[in-house]
Design an enzyme around this catalytic site. Structure first.
Site, mmCIF file in Angstrom:
data_model
loop_
_atom_site.group_PDB
_atom_site.id
_atom_site.type_symbol
_atom_site.label_atom_id
_atom_site.label_comp_id
_atom_site.label_asym_id
_atom_site.label_seq_id
_atom_site.Cartn_x
_atom_site.Cartn_y
_atom_site.Cartn_z
ATOM 1 N N GLU A 67 0.878 -1.177 0.000
ATOM 2 C CA GLU A 67 0.000 0.000 0.000
ATOM 3 C C GLU A 67 0.906 1.215 0.000
ATOM 4 O O GLU A 67 1.622 1.441 0.975
ATOM 5 C CB GLU A 67 -0.880 0.020 1.265
ATOM 6 C CG GLU A 67 -1.810 -1.163 1.405
ATOM 7 C CD GLU A 67 -2.983 -1.131 0.438
ATOM 8 O OE1 GLU A 67 -3.282 -0.055 -0.114
ATOM 9 O OE2 GLU A 67 -3.571 -2.197 0.217
ATOM 10 N N CYS B 282 -2.390 9.198 2.477
ATOM 11 C CA CYS B 282 -2.044 8.630 1.165
ATOM 12 C C CYS B 282 -3.128 8.885 0.135
ATOM 13 O O CYS B 282 -2.846 9.008 -1.048
ATOM 14 C CB CYS B 282 -1.763 7.145 1.309
ATOM 15 S SG CYS B 282 -3.081 6.281 2.156
HETATM 16 P P1 NAD Z 1 8.524 5.000 4.356
HETATM 17 O O1 NAD Z 1 8.461 4.219 3.108
HETATM 18 O O2 NAD Z 1 9.644 5.927 4.566
HETATM 19 O O3 NAD Z 1 8.547 4.009 5.622
HETATM 20 C C1 NAD Z 1 7.557 3.046 5.835
HETATM 21 C C2 NAD Z 1 8.120 1.928 6.687
HETATM 22 O O4 NAD Z 1 9.119 1.231 5.938
HETATM 23 C C3 NAD Z 1 8.804 2.397 7.971
HETATM 24 O O5 NAD Z 1 8.498 1.496 9.012
HETATM 25 C C4 NAD Z 1 10.281 2.313 7.604
HETATM 26 O O6 NAD Z 1 11.119 2.139 8.731
HETATM 27 C C5 NAD Z 1 10.286 1.075 6.724
HETATM 28 N N1 NAD Z 1 11.429 0.968 5.810
HETATM 29 C C6 NAD Z 1 12.141 1.960 5.232
HETATM 30 N N2 NAD Z 1 13.106 1.437 4.439
HETATM 31 C C7 NAD Z 1 13.001 0.084 4.517
HETATM 32 C C8 NAD Z 1 13.711 -1.002 3.930
HETATM 33 N N3 NAD Z 1 14.719 -0.801 3.090
HETATM 34 N N4 NAD Z 1 13.322 -2.261 4.252
HETATM 35 C C9 NAD Z 1 12.292 -2.479 5.083
HETATM 36 N N5 NAD Z 1 11.601 -1.496 5.671
HETATM 37 C C10 NAD Z 1 11.929 -0.220 5.389
HETATM 38 O O7 NAD Z 1 7.114 5.735 4.463
HETATM 39 P P2 NAD Z 1 6.655 6.792 5.561
HETATM 40 O O8 NAD Z 1 7.387 8.061 5.287
HETATM 41 O O9 NAD Z 1 6.711 6.190 6.916
HETATM 42 O O10 NAD Z 1 5.107 6.974 5.196
HETATM 43 C C11 NAD Z 1 4.647 7.852 4.249
HETATM 44 C C12 NAD Z 1 4.324 7.148 2.946
HETATM 45 O O11 NAD Z 1 3.386 6.097 3.178
HETATM 46 C C13 NAD Z 1 3.653 8.036 1.930
HETATM 47 O O12 NAD Z 1 4.230 7.830 0.657
HETATM 48 C C14 NAD Z 1 2.211 7.565 1.916
HETATM 49 O O13 NAD Z 1 1.517 7.810 0.729
HETATM 50 C C15 NAD Z 1 2.371 6.124 2.180
HETATM 51 N N6 NAD Z 1 1.113 5.552 2.720
HETATM 52 C C16 NAD Z 1 0.349 4.736 1.947
HETATM 53 C C17 NAD Z 1 -0.848 4.238 2.404
HETATM 54 C C18 NAD Z 1 -1.708 3.338 1.585
HETATM 55 O O14 NAD Z 1 -2.528 2.651 2.162
HETATM 56 N N7 NAD Z 1 -1.575 3.302 0.280
HETATM 57 C C19 NAD Z 1 -1.272 4.560 3.675
HETATM 58 C C20 NAD Z 1 -0.490 5.416 4.434
HETATM 59 C C21 NAD Z 1 0.718 5.889 3.949
#
Ligand code: NAD
Length: 471
Positions: free
Chosen positions: A244, A278
Site C-alpha cells: 500500500e 495517502c
Molecule cells: P517509508 O516508506 O519511509 O517508511 C515506511 C516503513 O518502511 C517504515 O516502518 C520504515 O522504517 C520502513 N522501511 C524503510 N526502508 C526500509 C527497507 N529498506 N526495508 C524495510 N523497511 C523499510 O514511508 P513513511 O514516510 O513512513 O510513510 C509515508 C508514505 O506512506 C507516503 O508515501 C504515503 O503515501 C504512504 N502511505 C500509503 C498508504 C496506503 O494505504 N496506500 C497509507 C499510508 C501511507
C-alpha cells in the site's frame, strides 16, 4: 518523556540495552519518547518465535481467533484517549480528529473482522473439488507513521484472523501506539509468538524481516520508493506481498457540479492530517471557465483551517510529523512557484507565531501544469493544485496521468454521469459526490500505488493461500 527500551517477542517484553532513537512532538520539536534502534539479532528472535508459533495458530479455531479479537477490541476502546494523544503529538493531527480517526478507526476495523469472521468460508466446494483457504505463514508487517495504529491494525487483525503469525516493524517516527497495541495483545489469550514487535530502522531490522526465508508474506504500507525496494527483496524469495503506497489523487469537478460543495469537500480532504494522507485529493480538476472561481473558493476554505497546536481545541491544521517532512514540503512549494504555478494561498514560510515545531501553511496553487513536479509527485503536506481542463476527455487524461492510482473523487449533479466517469478512473477507490468512507470497502492502489487490497474480506484473503482437493 517515555523510554520504551523493549521489544515484544514470544509473548514477553525483551529489554533492549543498545542504541535508542528520539521521538519528537510535531508541534514543539521536543523529545517525547525514546525507542529502540534494534539490531538484526532481535529481529531474528522475533521471526523464530513467529515461526515456532505458526503450526499451532494455523490450527486454531475461529472461536479462538474471535475471542482474541474481542479482547483486542475492548482494549482499543479502553485505551482510546491514550492512543489519540500519543498519535496527535507525534503526527500533528488535532486531538479531536485523532480521537475519532487515529484511535477510533482501528477499533472500528477490528469490529468489522469480529462481525465477518464467523461467516467467512475457509472451505468451499467447486465441482468435485474442496477448496481450502490456508494461512500464508509468518507475515512481516512494515508500517508508516501517518496513521500509525490504523495501518498496523489493517495488517495484524486480518493476519491473525487468517491463522498467520506476525512480526511487526512499526514506524520509528510514530511508534507509541504500536507499544500500546502490544500491551493490549499481551493481556489477551493470544498464544506466545503469534504477535511479535521489534522497533528499529527500515534499513536494519526492516531488511532483516523482509529478507528472512522464514517469512512467507510481506505486508507493507509506506512510500512507493521503499515499496520498490521491498518488492524486489520479496520477489527474490517469491514471497507473497501486499503493498500500500503513495498517491496523487484527483478530484474531478464535472461542468454540471455544485462547485462550492466540490471545492469545500476537496480542500477538507486534502488538508486532513495536514495533507499526510495517502488518499489525499491533492489535484483539483475544474472546467477552465470556472478555474478562477474555484481558486477563490479553495483559498477561502484553506484560510478557515486555523493552524496551531493539535492539543488546542481551536486548531484545524496541525504541524507535520517531522522536520524532514516539513523541509520536503516547503521545497515542493518553492518548486511550484519556480515552475510557474500561481500561488493563491499559503506559501513556504511558517504560519505566523508558529516558529517552533514543523508547521506549514495551507497552500493552494492555481493554473498548475498537470505535468509539472507538484502535479505529479506526492508532496505529503497541505498543498492543493488546481488544474484547469477544457473538456471531459482531457479531465480523464489528466486524472489518469500520473504513475499513481490510489484514490479519486468525482462531482456532478447527475449521479449516473459521475459513476460513468468514475468507472474510467484507474484508481482503487473513487468517492462520488462526497460519498462517506466505508471501512468494509476494499482499499488499495492501481499502478505505483500498490498491489493487493486491505479492509473487509479482501483484506483477509491477502493472508490466505488456496489449496484444492480433487475428490
Ligand atoms: P517509508 O516508506 O519511509 O517508511 C515506511 C516503513 O518502511 C517504515 O516502518 C520504515 O522504517 C520502513 N522501511 C524503510 N526502508 C526500509 C527497507 N529498506 N526495508 C524495510 N523497511 C523499510 O514511508 P513513511 O514516510 O513512513 O510513510 C509515508 C508514505 O506512506 C507516503 O508515501 C504515503 O503515501 C504512504 N502511505 C500509503 C498508504 C496506503 O494505504 N496506500 C497509507 C499510508 C501511507
Amino acid at each position: 518523556m517515555k523510554t520504551l527500551n523493549k521489544n515484544y517477542i514470544n509473548g514477553c517484553w525483551v529489554d533492549w540495552n543498545g542504541s535508542m532513537l528520539d521521538v519528537h512532538e510535531a508541534a514543539t520539536g521536543e523529545v517525547i519518547a525514546r525507542v529502540p534502534m534494534s539490531d538484526s539479532a532481535q529481529m531474528d528472535l522475533a521471526i523464530a518465535a513467529a515461526n515456532a508459533a505458526f503450526d499451532g495458530w494455523a490450527e486454531s479455531s475461529v472461536e479462538q481467533r474471535l475471542k482474541v479479537l474481542g479482547q483486542l477490541y475492548a482494549g482499543l476502546q479502553q485505551r482510546s484517549s491514550e492512543i489519540a494523544e500519543a498519535v496527535s503529538r507525534e503526527v500533528g493531527m488535532p486531538l479531536k480528529l485523532a480521537t475519532a480517526i487515529q484511535a477510533g478507526l482501528p477499533a472500528t476495523v477490528t469490529k468489522t473482522y469480529i462481525d465477518m469472521l464467523p461467516d467467512f468460508a475457509f472451505v468451499e466446494q467447486s465441482g468435485n473439488s474442496e477448496v481450502q483457504y490456508a494461512p500464508a505463514g509468518v507475515v512481516g508487517c512494515v508500517t508508516p507513521w501517518n496513521y500509525p495504529l490504523h495501518q498496523i491494525i489493517l495488517k495484524v487483525v486480518p493476519a491473525i484472523s487468517a491463522g498467520c503469525t506476525v512480526v511487526l516493524k512499526p514506524s520509528e517516527i510514530a511508534p507509541q501506539a504500536a507499544y500500546i497495541l502490544a500491551e493490549i495483545l499481551d493481556e489477551t489469550t493470544l498464544p506466545a509468538g503469534v504477535f511479535n514487535m521489534v522497533c528499529g530502522a527500515g534499513q536494519t531490522v526492516g531488511e532483516t524481516l523482509i529478507r528472512s526465508p522464514d517469512v512467507r508474506m510481506v505486508s507493507f504500507t509506506g512510500s512507493t520508493r521503499t515499496g520498490h525496494a521491498i518488492a524486489h527483496a520479496a520477489a527474490d524469495d517469491f514471497k507473497r506481498m501486499s503493498l500500500e503506497m503513495g498517491g496523487k489523487s484527483a478530484s474531478v469537478v464535472l461542468p454540471d457540479a455544485d462547485l462550492e460543495a466540490a471545492v469545500k469537500g476537496t480542500v477538507s480532504n486534502c488538508l486532513l492530517n495536514s495533507g499526510q494522507t495517502c488518499t489525499a485529493l491533492t489535484r483539483l480538476l475544474v472546467p477552465a471557465d470556472r478555474h478562477d472561481e474555484a481558486c477563490k473558493l479553495a483559498a477561502a476554505a484553506a484560510g478557515r483551517m486555523t493552524p496551531g497546536n493539535p492539543m488546542d481545541e481551536t486548531t484545524r491544521l496541525g504541524p507535520l510529523a517531522s522536520a524532514e517532512q516539513r523541509n520536503r514540503v516547503v521545497d515542493y512549494i518553492r518548486r511550484g512557484v519556480a515552475e510557474g504555478a500561481t500561488l493563491i494561498a499559503g506559501g513556504p514560510d511558517a504560519p505566523e507565531g508558529l516558529d517552533k515545531g514543523y508547521f506549514v501553511k495551507a497552500t493552494v496553487f492555481g493554473n498548475v501544469d498537470p505535468n509539472s513536479t507538484i502535479a505529479q509527485e506526492e508532496i505529503f503536506g497541505p498543498v492543493l493544485c488546481v488544474i484547469p481542463y477544457s473538456d471531459e476527455a482531457e479531465a480523464l487524461r489528466i486524472a489518469n496521468g500520473t504513475a499513481y492510482g490510489l484514490s479519486a473523487a468525482v462531482w456532478s449533479r447527475n449521479q449516473e454521469k459521475a459513476k460513468a466517469f468514475a468507472s474510467k478512473l484507474r484508481t482503487g477507490q473513487v468517492t462520488v459526490n462526497g460519498g462517506s468512507f466505508n471501512p468494509q470497502a476494499p482499499f488499495g492502489g492501481f499502478g505505483h500505488s500498490g498491489i493487493g487490497r486491505e479492509f473487509g474480506k479482501w483484506g483477509l484473503e491477502e493472508f490466505l493461500e488456496v489449496r484444492s482437493l480433487q475428490l
